[in-house]
Design a protein around this motif. Structure first.
Motif, short mmCIF file in Angstrom:
data_model
loop_
_atom_site.label_atom_id
_atom_site.label_comp_id
_atom_site.label_asym_id
_atom_site.label_seq_id
_atom_site.Cartn_x
_atom_site.Cartn_y
_atom_site.Cartn_z
N MET A 1 3.33 0.70 9.00
CA MET A 1 2.11 0.11 9.53
C MET A 1 0.98 1.12 9.52
O MET A 1 1.19 2.32 9.72
CB MET A 1 2.35 -0.38 10.97
CG MET A 1 1.12 -1.03 11.61
SD MET A 1 1.35 -1.46 13.34
CE MET A 1 1.29 0.16 14.11
N TYR A 2 -0.22 0.62 9.29
CA TYR A 2 -1.43 1.44 9.36
C TYR A 2 -2.47 0.68 10.17
O TYR A 2 -2.64 -0.53 10.00
CB TYR A 2 -1.96 1.70 7.94
CG TYR A 2 -3.40 2.13 7.87
CD1 TYR A 2 -3.76 3.45 8.13
CD2 TYR A 2 -4.40 1.22 7.55
CE1 TYR A 2 -5.09 3.85 8.06
CE2 TYR A 2 -5.73 1.61 7.48
CZ TYR A 2 -6.07 2.92 7.74
OH TYR A 2 -7.38 3.31 7.66
N TRP A 37 -0.32 5.68 12.02
CA TRP A 37 0.63 5.48 10.93
C TRP A 37 2.00 5.30 11.57
O TRP A 37 2.36 6.02 12.49
CB TRP A 37 0.66 6.68 9.99
CG TRP A 37 -0.66 6.99 9.35
CD1 TRP A 37 -1.61 7.85 9.82
CD2 TRP A 37 -1.16 6.47 8.12
NE1 TRP A 37 -2.68 7.89 8.96
CE2 TRP A 37 -2.44 7.05 7.91
CE3 TRP A 37 -0.68 5.55 7.18
CZ2 TRP A 37 -3.22 6.76 6.81
CZ3 TRP A 37 -1.45 5.27 6.08
CH2 TRP A 37 -2.70 5.87 5.89
N GLU A 189 -0.81 -10.87 7.82
CA GLU A 189 0.39 -10.95 6.98
C GLU A 189 1.47 -11.81 7.65
O GLU A 189 2.66 -11.48 7.64
CB GLU A 189 0.91 -9.55 6.67
CG GLU A 189 -0.10 -8.67 5.93
CD GLU A 189 0.45 -7.29 5.61
OE1 GLU A 189 1.68 -7.12 5.61
OE2 GLU A 189 -0.37 -6.38 5.36
N ASP A 227 -8.87 -2.44 11.51
CA ASP A 227 -8.10 -2.71 10.29
C ASP A 227 -6.63 -2.48 10.59
O ASP A 227 -6.27 -1.56 11.34
CB ASP A 227 -8.57 -1.79 9.17
CG ASP A 227 -7.96 -2.16 7.82
OD1 ASP A 227 -7.56 -3.34 7.66
OD2 ASP A 227 -7.90 -1.30 6.93
N ALA A 229 -2.54 -3.02 8.56
CA ALA A 229 -1.76 -3.48 7.41
C ALA A 229 -0.31 -3.05 7.59
O ALA A 229 -0.02 -2.00 8.20
CB ALA A 229 -2.32 -2.91 6.12
N ASN A 231 3.64 -2.51 5.55
CA ASN A 231 4.23 -2.15 4.25
C ASN A 231 3.21 -1.41 3.38
O ASN A 231 2.91 -1.81 2.25
CB ASN A 231 4.74 -3.40 3.54
CG ASN A 231 5.81 -4.13 4.34
OD1 ASN A 231 6.68 -3.51 4.94
ND2 ASN A 231 5.72 -5.45 4.38
N VAL A 232 2.67 -0.33 3.93
CA VAL A 232 1.63 0.45 3.25
C VAL A 232 2.22 1.19 2.06
O VAL A 232 3.14 1.99 2.23
CB VAL A 232 0.97 1.43 4.22
CG1 VAL A 232 -0.13 2.22 3.53
CG2 VAL A 232 0.42 0.69 5.44
N LEU A 235 3.33 5.31 1.86
CA LEU A 235 3.65 5.91 3.16
C LEU A 235 5.08 6.45 3.11
O LEU A 235 6.02 5.73 2.80
CB LEU A 235 3.53 4.86 4.26
CG LEU A 235 3.74 5.36 5.70
CD1 LEU A 235 2.69 6.39 6.07
CD2 LEU A 235 3.71 4.18 6.68
#
Length: 263
Positions: A1-2, A37, A189, A227, A229, A231-232, A235
């Motif tokens: 995750m980010y 992160w 997502e 922001d 997301a 499954n970066v 990473l």
């Protein structure tokens, strides 16, 4: 995750505290930003910049650590725990894992929402690991308030009680309560993620050696997620390597993810 976001933090005088008895209630706020992160379940890194100061905290899955301008890099006492910011509606997997063993405490109407309440209490062994010769953590309790309609977390509360005593002195007690209102859920997502919230921290210091009575400090925070997301790409474990000072202190240490609680 980010995830990235913005924060506004402030120290608020409590009208009933010793420190504010002679002055009117006031608040001084500082704006800042943060980035997170994370790799499930116990590897994470958060960088926070507020008022010109940068604080970094992380976990490589074995050791949790933090770096502050006033203390430098140091390992956190006790086993590795998930990041509290992620529990504020950012990581549904971490939230469900943490509260999977919680005790049902009933129902409560909070923030105009009908909720069911789940309670977590830190085990004695975990409290002992987070204590030392001068500071004993007596309790750590977490309450999660979940919407009866959606099942989403809408309010999170932590309470700590620590006993501080140095040789030749009387004990002093520090009680810290952190409450967070979690809101603005949006789909990311396919998952419902909270994008804003407000936190309040009340620190109460009391003991027989404090003739003037308890001292109360209150801090407040408002945050917004800009922001996020999952499954970066790219990473990797390299993102979570602790500072050199921490690696030297724990060259072969292997700690379990013993507690679902994080301060």
């Amino acid at each position: 995750m980010y995830a990235t976001g913005k924060v506004v933090m402030g120290l608020v005088d409590d009208p009933g505290s010793k420190s504010s008895a002679a002055t009117p209630s006031s608040s001084v706020s500082q704006k800042g930003c943060f980035v997170i992160w994370q790799m499930v379940p116990d590897r994470w890194l958060v960088e926070l910049v507020v008022g010109g100061h940068k604080v970094v905290a992380g976990s490589d899955g074995s050791v949790a650590w933090r770096h502050t301008p006033w203390l430098g890099a140091h390992a956190a006492k006790g086993g590795v725990r998930p990041l509290r910011r992620a529990l504020q509606g950012l990581d549904p997997v971490a939230i469900s894992t943490v509260f999977s063993t919680a005790q049902y405490m009933g129902e409560k109407h909070i923030s105009s929402i009908d909720c069911f309440v789940l309670k977590l209490s830190a085990e004695h062994s975990d409290l002992a690991e987070r204590s030392d010769s001068s500071a004993e953590m007596i309790k750590h309790v977490t309450l999660g308030y979940f919407s009866q309609r959606s099942g989403l977390l809408v309010y999170l509360e932590d309470s700590y009680l620590t006993r501080i005593q140095t040789p030749g002195s009387r004990p002093t007690y520090w009680e810290t309560t952190m409450s967070t209102k979690v809101e603005d859920y949006r789909a990311v997502e396919g998952l419902m993620i909270a994008h804003s919230g407000q936190s309040s921290v009340i620190i109460t210091r009391f003991g027989d050696n404090m003739k003037a009575g308890a001292e109360v400090t209150r801090m407040e925070e408002t945050y917004v997620i800009d922001d996020l997301a999952f499954n970066v790409p790219g990473l990797s474990l390299d993102y979570f390597i602790p500072p050199d000072e921490i690696q030297k202190d724990f060259p072969e240490e292997s700690l379990d993810w013993r507690s679902p609680l994080h301060r």
